[in-house]
Design a protein around this motif. Structure first.
Motif, PDB file in Angstrom:
ATOM      1  N   ALA A  39       0.840  -1.211   0.000  1.00  0.00           N
ATOM      2  CA  ALA A  39       0.000   0.000   0.000  1.00  0.00           C
ATOM      3  C   ALA A  39       0.872   1.257   0.000  1.00  0.00           C
ATOM      4  O   ALA A  39       0.582   2.231  -0.708  1.00  0.00           O
ATOM      5  CB  ALA A  39      -0.922  -0.010   1.211  1.00  0.00           C
ATOM      6  N   LYS A  40       1.967   1.230   0.765  1.00  0.00           N
ATOM      7  CA  LYS A  40       2.856   2.395   0.813  1.00  0.00           C
ATOM      8  C   LYS A  40       3.561   2.602  -0.527  1.00  0.00           C
ATOM      9  O   LYS A  40       3.797   3.743  -0.941  1.00  0.00           O
ATOM     10  CB  LYS A  40       3.885   2.223   1.930  1.00  0.00           C
ATOM     11  CG  LYS A  40       3.282   2.375   3.323  1.00  0.00           C
ATOM     12  CD  LYS A  40       4.320   2.159   4.405  1.00  0.00           C
ATOM     13  CE  LYS A  40       3.711   2.356   5.785  1.00  0.00           C
ATOM     14  NZ  LYS A  40       4.689   2.086   6.871  1.00  0.00           N
ATOM     15  N   ALA A  41       3.899   1.488  -1.194  1.00  0.00           N
ATOM     16  CA  ALA A  41       4.546   1.601  -2.506  1.00  0.00           C
ATOM     17  C   ALA A  41       3.594   2.233  -3.523  1.00  0.00           C
ATOM     18  O   ALA A  41       4.000   3.094  -4.320  1.00  0.00           O
ATOM     19  CB  ALA A  41       4.993   0.223  -2.982  1.00  0.00           C
ATOM     20  N   ILE A  42       2.329   1.824  -3.478  1.00  0.00           N
ATOM     21  CA  ILE A  42       1.332   2.408  -4.386  1.00  0.00           C
ATOM     22  C   ILE A  42       1.126   3.892  -4.063  1.00  0.00           C
ATOM     23  O   ILE A  42       1.005   4.725  -4.970  1.00  0.00           O
ATOM     24  CB  ILE A  42       0.000   1.644  -4.281  1.00  0.00           C
ATOM     25  CG1 ILE A  42       0.177   0.210  -4.799  1.00  0.00           C
ATOM     26  CG2 ILE A  42      -1.100   2.347  -5.064  1.00  0.00           C
ATOM     27  CD1 ILE A  42      -1.040  -0.679  -4.581  1.00  0.00           C
ATOM     28  N   GLN A 124      -3.481   8.162 -15.143  1.00  0.00           N
ATOM     29  CA  GLN A 124      -2.640   7.394 -14.233  1.00  0.00           C
ATOM     30  C   GLN A 124      -3.053   7.617 -12.775  1.00  0.00           C
ATOM     31  O   GLN A 124      -3.032   6.693 -11.961  1.00  0.00           O
ATOM     32  CB  GLN A 124      -1.171   7.776 -14.421  1.00  0.00           C
ATOM     33  CG  GLN A 124      -0.590   7.382 -15.767  1.00  0.00           C
ATOM     34  CD  GLN A 124       0.847   7.815 -15.926  1.00  0.00           C
ATOM     35  OE1 GLN A 124       1.584   7.962 -14.952  1.00  0.00           O
ATOM     36  NE2 GLN A 124       1.260   8.048 -17.166  1.00  0.00           N
ATOM     37  N   LYS A 125      -3.427   8.852 -12.471  1.00  0.00           N
ATOM     38  CA  LYS A 125      -3.871   9.167 -11.108  1.00  0.00           C
ATOM     39  C   LYS A 125      -5.153   8.403 -10.771  1.00  0.00           C
ATOM     40  O   LYS A 125      -5.305   7.897  -9.638  1.00  0.00           O
ATOM     41  CB  LYS A 125      -4.114  10.665 -10.968  1.00  0.00           C
ATOM     42  CG  LYS A 125      -4.652  11.077  -9.595  1.00  0.00           C
ATOM     43  CD  LYS A 125      -4.892  12.571  -9.539  1.00  0.00           C
ATOM     44  CE  LYS A 125      -5.534  12.966  -8.206  1.00  0.00           C
ATOM     45  NZ  LYS A 125      -6.871  12.381  -8.020  1.00  0.00           N
ATOM     46  N   ALA A 131      -6.187   1.799  -7.076  1.00  0.00           N
ATOM     47  CA  ALA A 131      -5.255   0.796  -6.545  1.00  0.00           C
ATOM     48  C   ALA A 131      -4.946   1.064  -5.074  1.00  0.00           C
ATOM     49  O   ALA A 131      -4.881   0.126  -4.259  1.00  0.00           O
ATOM     50  CB  ALA A 131      -3.971   0.785  -7.365  1.00  0.00           C
ATOM     51  N   LEU A 132      -4.752   2.323  -4.743  1.00  0.00           N
ATOM     52  CA  LEU A 132      -4.444   2.668  -3.351  1.00  0.00           C
ATOM     53  C   LEU A 132      -5.625   2.391  -2.443  1.00  0.00           C
ATOM     54  O   LEU A 132      -5.460   1.856  -1.332  1.00  0.00           O
ATOM     55  CB  LEU A 132      -4.042   4.142  -3.263  1.00  0.00           C
ATOM     56  CG  LEU A 132      -3.657   4.646  -1.864  1.00  0.00           C
ATOM     57  CD1 LEU A 132      -2.502   3.836  -1.306  1.00  0.00           C
ATOM     58  CD2 LEU A 132      -3.326   6.132  -1.906  1.00  0.00           C
ATOM     59  N   THR A 133      -6.821   2.736  -2.889  1.00  0.00           N
ATOM     60  CA  THR A 133      -8.027   2.465  -2.089  1.00  0.00           C
ATOM     61  C   THR A 133      -8.184   0.974  -1.838  1.00  0.00           C
ATOM     62  O   THR A 133      -8.465   0.544  -0.710  1.00  0.00           O
ATOM     63  CB  THR A 133      -9.281   3.000  -2.810  1.00  0.00           C
ATOM     64  OG1 THR A 133      -9.169   4.410  -2.976  1.00  0.00           O
ATOM     65  CG2 THR A 133     -10.538   2.690  -2.007  1.00  0.00           C
ATOM     66  N   GLU A 136      -5.310  -0.268   0.568  1.00  0.00           N
ATOM     67  CA  GLU A 136      -5.541   0.150   1.959  1.00  0.00           C
ATOM     68  C   GLU A 136      -6.704  -0.624   2.572  1.00  0.00           C
ATOM     69  O   GLU A 136      -6.662  -0.991   3.760  1.00  0.00           O
ATOM     70  CB  GLU A 136      -5.801   1.649   2.012  1.00  0.00           C
ATOM     71  CG  GLU A 136      -4.561   2.487   1.725  1.00  0.00           C
ATOM     72  CD  GLU A 136      -4.843   3.976   1.715  1.00  0.00           C
ATOM     73  OE1 GLU A 136      -3.894   4.769   1.851  1.00  0.00           O
ATOM     74  OE2 GLU A 136      -6.031   4.356   1.570  1.00  0.00           O
ATOM     75  N   SER A 137      -7.736  -0.873   1.773  1.00  0.00           N
ATOM     76  CA  SER A 137      -8.880  -1.642   2.271  1.00  0.00           C
ATOM     77  C   SER A 137      -8.472  -3.079   2.590  1.00  0.00           C
ATOM     78  O   SER A 137      -8.852  -3.621   3.640  1.00  0.00           O
ATOM     79  CB  SER A 137      -9.997  -1.629   1.232  1.00  0.00           C
ATOM     80  OG  SER A 137     -11.083  -2.433   1.652  1.00  0.00           O
ATOM     81  N   THR A 138      -7.690  -3.678   1.684  1.00  0.00           N
ATOM     82  CA  THR A 138      -7.215  -5.049   1.907  1.00  0.00           C
ATOM     83  C   THR A 138      -6.333  -5.122   3.138  1.00  0.00           C
ATOM     84  O   THR A 138      -6.455  -6.033   3.967  1.00  0.00           O
ATOM     85  CB  THR A 138      -6.434  -5.548   0.677  1.00  0.00           C
ATOM     86  OG1 THR A 138      -7.293  -5.550  -0.460  1.00  0.00           O
ATOM     87  CG2 THR A 138      -5.917  -6.962   0.907  1.00  0.00           C
ATOM     88  N   HIS A 139      -5.427  -4.145   3.273  1.00  0.00           N
ATOM     89  CA  HIS A 139      -4.542  -4.123   4.442  1.00  0.00           C
ATOM     90  C   HIS A 139      -5.333  -4.018   5.742  1.00  0.00           C
ATOM     91  O   HIS A 139      -5.064  -4.731   6.714  1.00  0.00           O
ATOM     92  CB  HIS A 139      -3.568  -2.944   4.330  1.00  0.00           C
ATOM     93  CG  HIS A 139      -2.739  -2.740   5.553  1.00  0.00           C
ATOM     94  ND1 HIS A 139      -2.926  -1.685   6.414  1.00  0.00           N
ATOM     95  CD2 HIS A 139      -1.740  -3.484   6.080  1.00  0.00           C
ATOM     96  CE1 HIS A 139      -2.071  -1.771   7.412  1.00  0.00           C
ATOM     97  NE2 HIS A 139      -1.329  -2.844   7.240  1.00  0.00           N
TER      98      HIS A 139
END
Length: 261
Positions: A39-42, A124-125, A131-133, A136-139
C-alpha cells in the motif's frame, strides 16, 4: 502394534496441530506487513504522479503568462508601426511583431503538449487512486482478520498443549524419547507403511520388514530404514490386491544334492 505406537500417533497429530497454529501466528504479521508495504509503494507511485501533474500545471501557468507578454509586444509593435516616420522603423517593428507571433505559436503548441501530458497523468492518477483504495482496504481487513485469528490461535494452542502434556504422560519413556529424537530431526516421528512403502519418504520396504509390520502379533517398534521414522500399519488402508510378499530363499547346496538324487 506396540502399545505406545497408537499413543504416539495421537501425540503426533497434536504436535502437528500445534505447529500449524504456531506457524499461522508467525506468518500472519508478515503477511500484514507485506500488504502495508504494498500500500505504501502504491501511495509513493501516486505521489509521483501528483507531483508531475502539479509541475505540468505550473508549466502551463508560466506559458500562459509568456503568451500574454508576447501578445502585449505584438500590440505594442502595431502601435509603433502607426507612429513610425520611415520604412526602416516600420520594417524593424514588423520583425519584432513577427518574432513575438512566432514565440506565441511555439508557446501555444508547448501548452497543448503539456495539456496532453496532463490528461495521461490524470488517467494514471485515476488508476493509482483505485489501486491505493483497494490496497488500503485489503490491508485494513487483513490486519483485523490477523488480530482475530492470532487471538483464537493462542487459545487453541493453549488447549492443544494441555492435551499434548496429558498424552505424553501416558507414553513410555523410551518410546517417547525415540519419537522426540526422530521428530526433532525429521519434523515428524511417525509415518504410515502403505503398499510396501514409507509414506513419508516414499522408499520401498524390504519384503521381510513389510511382512513383519503386517503381522497381527507384531509388537516391535519398527523404523523406516531410509528416513528413520517409526512405522505403523493400518490394514483398512492396505490395497486389497497386495499380498504378503514372500522373501526369496536361497536353496542350500545340501538340499540341491538331495533333490538331484
Amino acid at each position: 502394534m506396540h502399545e505406545d505406537l497408537q499413543k504416539l500417533m495421537a501425540l503426533q497429530a497434536l504436535d502437528l496441530e500445534a505447529k500449524k497454529l504456531r506457524d499461522e501466528m508467525a506468518a500472519l504479521p508478515k503477511h500484514v506487513a507485506d500488504l502495508d508495504t504494498k500500500a505504501k509503494a502504491i501511495a509513493g507511485q501516486r505521489a509521483v504522479v501528483l507531483d508531475l501533474i502539479a509541475k505540468e500545471e505550473a508549466l502551463r501557468r508560466r506559458q500562459e503568462s509568456d503568451v500574454k507578454d508576447q501578445q502585449a509586444k505584438v500590440a505594442k509593435g502595431k502601435q509603433k508601426i502607426g507612429n513610425a516616420i520611415n520604412t526602416v522603423q516600420v520594417t524593424a517593428f514588423e520583425h519584432e511583431i513577427a518574432f513575438a507571433e512566432k514565440e506565441i505559436s511555439r508557446l501555444e503548441e508547448a501548452e497543448l503538449e503539456s495539456m496532453m501530458r496532463s490528461e495521461e497523468l490524470d488517467a494514471q492518477k485515476t488508476v493509482a487512486d483505485k489501486a491505493l483504495t483497494a490496497a488500503e482496504s485489503t490491508h485494513k481487513s487483513e490486519r483485523e482478520r490477523a488480530i482475530a485469528t492470532i487471538a483464537a490461535d493462542k487459545i487453541a494452542v493453549a488447549a492443544v498443549d494441555v492435551q499434548r502434556t496429558a498424552q505424553r504422560a501416558t507414553i513410555g519413556e523410551d518410546a517417547l524419547s525415540l519419537y522426540d529424537r526422530i521428530a526433532k530431526a525429521k519434523g515428524t516421528g511417525i509415518a504410515e507403511a502403505l503398499n510396501q512403502k514409507c509414506t513419508a519418504c516414499q522408499m520401498m520396504l524390504r519384503p521381510q520388514r513389510w511382512n513383519d509390520i503386517r503381522e497381527r502379533d507384531h509388537t516391535e517398534m519398527t523404523t523406516c530404514e531410509s528416513c528413520g521414522r517409526l512405522l505403523y500399519y493400518d490394514p483398512a488402508r492396505d490395497s486389497p490386491q497386495r499380498k504378503t510378499v514372500t522373501p526369496e530363499r536361497t536353496e542350500s547346496i545340501a538340499a540341491q544334492i538331495v533333490r538331484g538324487l
